[in-house]
Design a protein around this motif. Structure first.
Motif, PDB file in Angstrom:
ATOM      1  N   VAL A  27       3.669  10.705   3.029  1.00  0.00           N
ATOM      2  CA  VAL A  27       4.784   9.937   2.482  1.00  0.00           C
ATOM      3  C   VAL A  27       4.641   9.922   0.967  1.00  0.00           C
ATOM      4  CG1 VAL A  27       5.075   8.496   4.532  1.00  0.00           C
ATOM      5  CG2 VAL A  27       3.584   7.714   2.688  1.00  0.00           C
ATOM      6  N   TYR A  28       5.766   9.736   0.284  1.00  0.00           N
ATOM      7  CA  TYR A  28       5.713   9.670  -1.183  1.00  0.00           C
ATOM      8  C   TYR A  28       6.561   8.505  -1.669  1.00  0.00           C
ATOM      9  CZ  TYR A  28      10.228  12.055  -0.902  1.00  0.00           C
ATOM     10  OH  TYR A  28      11.530  12.389  -0.607  1.00  0.00           O
ATOM     11  N   GLN A  29       6.174   7.999  -2.833  1.00  0.00           N
ATOM     12  CA  GLN A  29       6.933   6.931  -3.463  1.00  0.00           C
ATOM     13  C   GLN A  29       6.885   7.095  -4.975  1.00  0.00           C
ATOM     14  OE1 GLN A  29       5.323   2.941  -3.129  1.00  0.00           O
ATOM     15  NE2 GLN A  29       3.282   3.768  -2.755  1.00  0.00           N
ATOM     16  N   VAL A  30       7.976   6.730  -5.614  1.00  0.00           N
ATOM     17  CA  VAL A  30       8.024   6.752  -7.072  1.00  0.00           C
ATOM     18  C   VAL A  30       7.298   5.519  -7.581  1.00  0.00           C
ATOM     19  CG1 VAL A  30       9.529   6.631  -9.087  1.00  0.00           C
ATOM     20  CG2 VAL A  30      10.177   8.045  -7.130  1.00  0.00           C
ATOM     21  N   LEU A  31       6.293   5.739  -8.415  1.00  0.00           N
ATOM     22  CA  LEU A  31       5.598   4.620  -9.049  1.00  0.00           C
ATOM     23  C   LEU A  31       6.386   4.122 -10.250  1.00  0.00           C
ATOM     24  CD1 LEU A  31       1.957   5.996  -8.867  1.00  0.00           C
ATOM     25  CD2 LEU A  31       3.073   4.356  -7.317  1.00  0.00           C
ATOM     26  N   ASN A  32       6.883   5.062 -11.029  1.00  0.00           N
ATOM     27  CA  ASN A  32       7.756   4.723 -12.155  1.00  0.00           C
ATOM     28  C   ASN A  32       8.336   5.998 -12.745  1.00  0.00           C
ATOM     29  OD1 ASN A  32       5.413   5.668 -13.411  1.00  0.00           O
ATOM     30  ND2 ASN A  32       5.586   4.283 -15.130  1.00  0.00           N
ATOM     31  N   PRO A  53      11.369  18.921  11.389  1.00  0.00           N
ATOM     32  CA  PRO A  53      11.265  18.630   9.957  1.00  0.00           C
ATOM     33  C   PRO A  53       9.859  18.890   9.417  1.00  0.00           C
ATOM     34  CG  PRO A  53      10.940  16.598  11.134  1.00  0.00           C
ATOM     35  CD  PRO A  53      11.173  17.684  12.180  1.00  0.00           C
ATOM     36  N   THR A  54       9.797  19.069   8.118  1.00  0.00           N
ATOM     37  CA  THR A  54       8.513  19.020   7.424  1.00  0.00           C
ATOM     38  C   THR A  54       8.132  17.554   7.356  1.00  0.00           C
ATOM     39  OG1 THR A  54       9.035  20.991   6.152  1.00  0.00           O
ATOM     40  CG2 THR A  54       7.306  19.560   5.272  1.00  0.00           C
ATOM     41  N   ARG A  55       6.932  17.227   7.776  1.00  0.00           N
ATOM     42  CA  ARG A  55       6.510  15.830   7.888  1.00  0.00           C
ATOM     43  C   ARG A  55       6.059  15.265   6.541  1.00  0.00           C
ATOM     44  NH1 ARG A  55       4.403  18.552  12.045  1.00  0.00           N
ATOM     45  NH2 ARG A  55       2.252  18.314  11.307  1.00  0.00           N
ATOM     46  N   LEU A  56       6.992  15.248   5.607  1.00  0.00           N
ATOM     47  CA  LEU A  56       6.822  14.642   4.280  1.00  0.00           C
ATOM     48  C   LEU A  56       8.028  13.732   4.088  1.00  0.00           C
ATOM     49  CD1 LEU A  56       5.543  14.350   1.471  1.00  0.00           C
ATOM     50  CD2 LEU A  56       6.749  16.447   0.808  1.00  0.00           C
ATOM     51  N   PHE A  57       7.776  12.433   4.060  1.00  0.00           N
ATOM     52  CA  PHE A  57       8.858  11.451   4.110  1.00  0.00           C
ATOM     53  C   PHE A  57       8.837  10.535   2.901  1.00  0.00           C
ATOM     54  CE2 PHE A  57       7.261  12.306   8.416  1.00  0.00           C
ATOM     55  CZ  PHE A  57       8.407  12.809   9.015  1.00  0.00           C
ATOM     56  N   PRO A  58      10.010  10.035   2.490  1.00  0.00           N
ATOM     57  CA  PRO A  58      10.017   8.960   1.505  1.00  0.00           C
ATOM     58  C   PRO A  58       9.257   7.760   2.076  1.00  0.00           C
ATOM     59  CG  PRO A  58      12.231   9.833   1.801  1.00  0.00           C
ATOM     60  CD  PRO A  58      11.368  10.433   2.882  1.00  0.00           C
ATOM     61  N   PHE A  59       8.620   6.999   1.189  1.00  0.00           N
ATOM     62  CA  PHE A  59       7.832   5.836   1.593  1.00  0.00           C
ATOM     63  C   PHE A  59       8.641   4.930   2.516  1.00  0.00           C
ATOM     64  CE2 PHE A  59       4.441   2.909   1.212  1.00  0.00           C
ATOM     65  CZ  PHE A  59       5.002   1.646   1.199  1.00  0.00           C
ATOM     66  N   GLY A  60       8.048   4.579   3.656  1.00  0.00           N
ATOM     67  CA  GLY A  60       8.700   3.693   4.598  1.00  0.00           C
ATOM     68  C   GLY A  60       9.621   4.391   5.578  1.00  0.00           C
ATOM     69  N   ASP A  61       9.818   5.702   5.448  1.00  0.00           N
ATOM     70  CA  ASP A  61      10.751   6.418   6.320  1.00  0.00           C
ATOM     71  C   ASP A  61      10.083   7.323   7.342  1.00  0.00           C
ATOM     72  OD1 ASP A  61      12.917   5.212   5.186  1.00  0.00           O
ATOM     73  OD2 ASP A  61      13.553   6.944   4.007  1.00  0.00           O
ATOM     74  N   ALA A  62       8.766   7.277   7.461  1.00  0.00           N
ATOM     75  CA  ALA A  62       8.105   8.090   8.488  1.00  0.00           C
ATOM     76  C   ALA A  62       8.470   7.524   9.857  1.00  0.00           C
ATOM     77  CB  ALA A  62       6.595   8.079   8.285  1.00  0.00           C
TER      78      ALA A  62
END
Length: 120
Positions: A41-46, A22-31
């Motif tokens: 990791v990325y997360q939606v702030l709003n 995989p490309t090591r770019l994960f939704p926040f908390g899923d690494a």
């Protein structure tokens, strides 16, 4: 949600650093635990709909934070630079974070925020 992962995973500069399959770019908390470094990791702030008086919104503004983790500051900064180059044609970079050391893992970190207008 804007296609953040798809844009980054399609960019040779990003995948040279974060890999493929995989490309090591994960939704926040899923690494995954013990994932190879560097990774992000990325997360939606709003998210905010573009409201109109006479019709429903046709576009939303998404504010997303991306955090990079690496063994060295230079590696973290390389990933930040590659992600910035990949994302800038699609959205606005609204914040470039500083560097820090994550206390539990001793990984070097940096971050950026993007503002992305995406059709509903």
């Amino acid at each position: 949600m804007p296609p953040l992962f798809a844009v980054c995973a399609a960019n040779a500069g990003v995948t040279a650093l974060l890999g493929t399959g995989p490309t090591r770019l994960f939704p926040f908390g899923d690494a995954p635990e013990n994932v190879a470094k560097p990774y992000a990791v990325y997360q939606v702030l709003n998210g905010v709909p573009e409201n109109y008086m006479d019709e429903p919104p046709d576009i939303d503004e998404w504010n997303i934070q991306i955090d990079v983790y690496a063994d060295t500051v230079s590696s973290a900064n390389d990933v930040l630079k590659a992600m910035r180059r990949a994302l800038e044609p699609h959205c606005y970079i609204t914040r470039l974070g500083g560097t820090d050391t994550e206390p539990n893992t001793q990984l070097k970190t940096t971050s950026l925020d993007v503002s992305w207008y995406h059709p509903t």
